[in-house]
Design a protein around this motif. Structure first.
Motif, PDB file in Angstrom:
ATOM      1  N   UNK A  77       4.115  -0.501  -5.660  1.00 35.34           N
ATOM      2  CA  UNK A  77       3.327   0.505  -4.953  1.00 35.34           C
ATOM      3  C   UNK A  77       2.340  -0.181  -4.025  1.00 35.34           C
ATOM      4  N   UNK A  78       1.950   0.539  -2.982  1.00 32.40           N
ATOM      5  CA  UNK A  78       0.973   0.050  -2.003  1.00 32.40           C
ATOM      6  C   UNK A  78      -0.274   0.918  -2.094  1.00 32.40           C
ATOM      7  N   UNK A  79      -1.455   0.278  -2.030  1.00 32.47           N
ATOM      8  CA  UNK A  79      -2.732   0.980  -2.007  1.00 32.47           C
ATOM      9  C   UNK A  79      -3.292   0.882  -0.586  1.00 32.47           C
ATOM     10  N   UNK A  80      -3.811   2.003  -0.074  1.00 26.65           N
ATOM     11  CA  UNK A  80      -4.361   2.010   1.287  1.00 26.65           C
ATOM     12  C   UNK A  80      -5.655   1.211   1.388  1.00 26.65           C
ATOM     13  N   UNK A  81      -6.312   0.964   0.249  1.00 23.86           N
ATOM     14  CA  UNK A  81      -7.511   0.117   0.226  1.00 23.86           C
ATOM     15  C   UNK A  81      -7.155  -1.125  -0.585  1.00 23.86           C
ATOM     16  N   UNK A 104       1.420   4.653  -1.981  1.00 17.74           N
ATOM     17  CA  UNK A 104       2.759   4.988  -1.516  1.00 17.74           C
ATOM     18  C   UNK A 104       3.737   4.039  -2.199  1.00 17.74           C
ATOM     19  N   UNK A 105       4.961   4.503  -2.354  1.00 14.99           N
ATOM     20  CA  UNK A 105       5.988   3.710  -3.029  1.00 14.99           C
ATOM     21  C   UNK A 105       6.650   2.765  -2.034  1.00 14.99           C
ATOM     22  N   UNK A 106       6.637   1.493  -2.383  1.00 18.13           N
ATOM     23  CA  UNK A 106       7.278   0.455  -1.580  1.00 18.13           C
ATOM     24  C   UNK A 106       8.687   0.194  -2.122  1.00 18.13           C
ATOM     25  N   UNK A 107       8.820   0.272  -3.444  1.00 18.96           N
ATOM     26  CA  UNK A 107      10.103   0.087  -4.108  1.00 18.96           C
ATOM     27  C   UNK A 107      10.151   1.000  -5.316  1.00 18.96           C
ATOM     28  N   UNK A 108      11.118   1.902  -5.333  1.00 11.30           N
ATOM     29  CA  UNK A 108      11.289   2.822  -6.466  1.00 11.30           C
ATOM     30  C   UNK A 108      11.851   2.060  -7.662  1.00 11.30           C
ATOM     31  N   UNK A 109      11.741   2.653  -8.825  1.00 13.39           N
ATOM     32  CA  UNK A 109      12.176   2.021 -10.070  1.00 13.39           C
ATOM     33  C   UNK A 109      13.620   1.548  -9.993  1.00 13.39           C
ATOM     34  N   UNK A 142      18.079  -9.113  -1.465  1.00 10.58           N
ATOM     35  CA  UNK A 142      17.781  -8.459  -0.179  1.00 10.58           C
ATOM     36  C   UNK A 142      17.488  -6.974  -0.347  1.00 10.58           C
ATOM     37  N   UNK A 143      16.595  -6.661  -1.275  1.00  9.80           N
ATOM     38  CA  UNK A 143      16.207  -5.281  -1.563  1.00  9.80           C
ATOM     39  C   UNK A 143      15.270  -4.806  -0.456  1.00  9.80           C
ATOM     40  N   UNK A 144      15.618  -3.698   0.185  1.00  6.15           N
ATOM     41  CA  UNK A 144      14.787  -3.159   1.272  1.00  6.15           C
ATOM     42  C   UNK A 144      13.482  -2.615   0.710  1.00  6.15           C
ATOM     43  N   UNK A 145      12.375  -2.970   1.346  1.00  2.76           N
ATOM     44  CA  UNK A 145      11.059  -2.454   0.977  1.00  2.76           C
ATOM     45  C   UNK A 145      10.611  -1.484   2.056  1.00  2.76           C
TER      46      UNK A 145
END
Length: 170
Positions: free
Chosen positions: A88-92, A112-117, A124-127
């Motif tokens: 997950x990504x944090x905006x702060x 926001x989710x960068x990589x789902x479970x 080469x997993x897309x982020x």
């Protein structure tokens, strides 16, 4: 008789871009990916924060993740009952609590989710949802690794060393 001549000249410099993708300082809250997790039992999760930084001179079109294990075990080879990950990504910035290796994190902004479970090992997993594709940008990320509750006795006493490789693509 006489002849006239004239010339015109010009020159320019050509330089190539630099692609530079890096992680935050190792051992700090900006890169906890090197902190081990031990004595896991089915149902456990652990958390590791890290910064992903584009300090190059060119924007990236995408960023991918490749994870490998060496040594490897059923913890990383069983795609269903082995270790699972989410990013997950944090905006702060992520606020860290707890002590090593049992960190917990909260985000004071939006996530926001960068990589789902998914299974922890992949190539080469897309982020997605990354700002680090832009020049001079840092993404504040959180890796959550879960040991599924359904894992049985065959998982006792195992160990895997997971390596994370982030690749920026132009």
């Amino acid at each position: 008789y006489a002849t006239f001549t004239t010339t015109a000249t010009a020159s320019h410099t050509a330089s190539s871009a630099t692609l530079t993708l890096s992680l935050g300082a190792t051992g700090a809250s900006t890169n906890r990916l090197t902190v081990n997790a031990s004595n896991l039992v089915p149902g456990d999760s652990y958390y590791r924060s890290f910064d992903l930084i584009n300090s190059g001179t060119k924007a990236l079109s995408s960023i991918t993740l490749t994870t490998t294990a060496s040594p490897s075990s059923l913890l990383d080879t069983d795609a269903t009952n082995g270790l699972q990950m989410v990013i997950q990504r944090c905006s702060t910035s992520w606020t860290e609590s707890g002590t090593s290796p049992n960190f917990t994190y909260t985000c004071g902004g939006s996530t926001s989710t960068v990589l789902a479970s998914r299974a922890i090992i992949g190539s080469s997993i897309a982020l997605s949802n990354l700002g680090a594709t832009a020049i001079s940008t840092t993404d504040k990320l959180l890796l959550t690794v879960t040991f599924p509750s359904a894992a049985g006795n065959t998982f006792q006493g195992l160990s895997s060393t997971i390596s994370f490789t982030f690749t920026g693509n132009q």
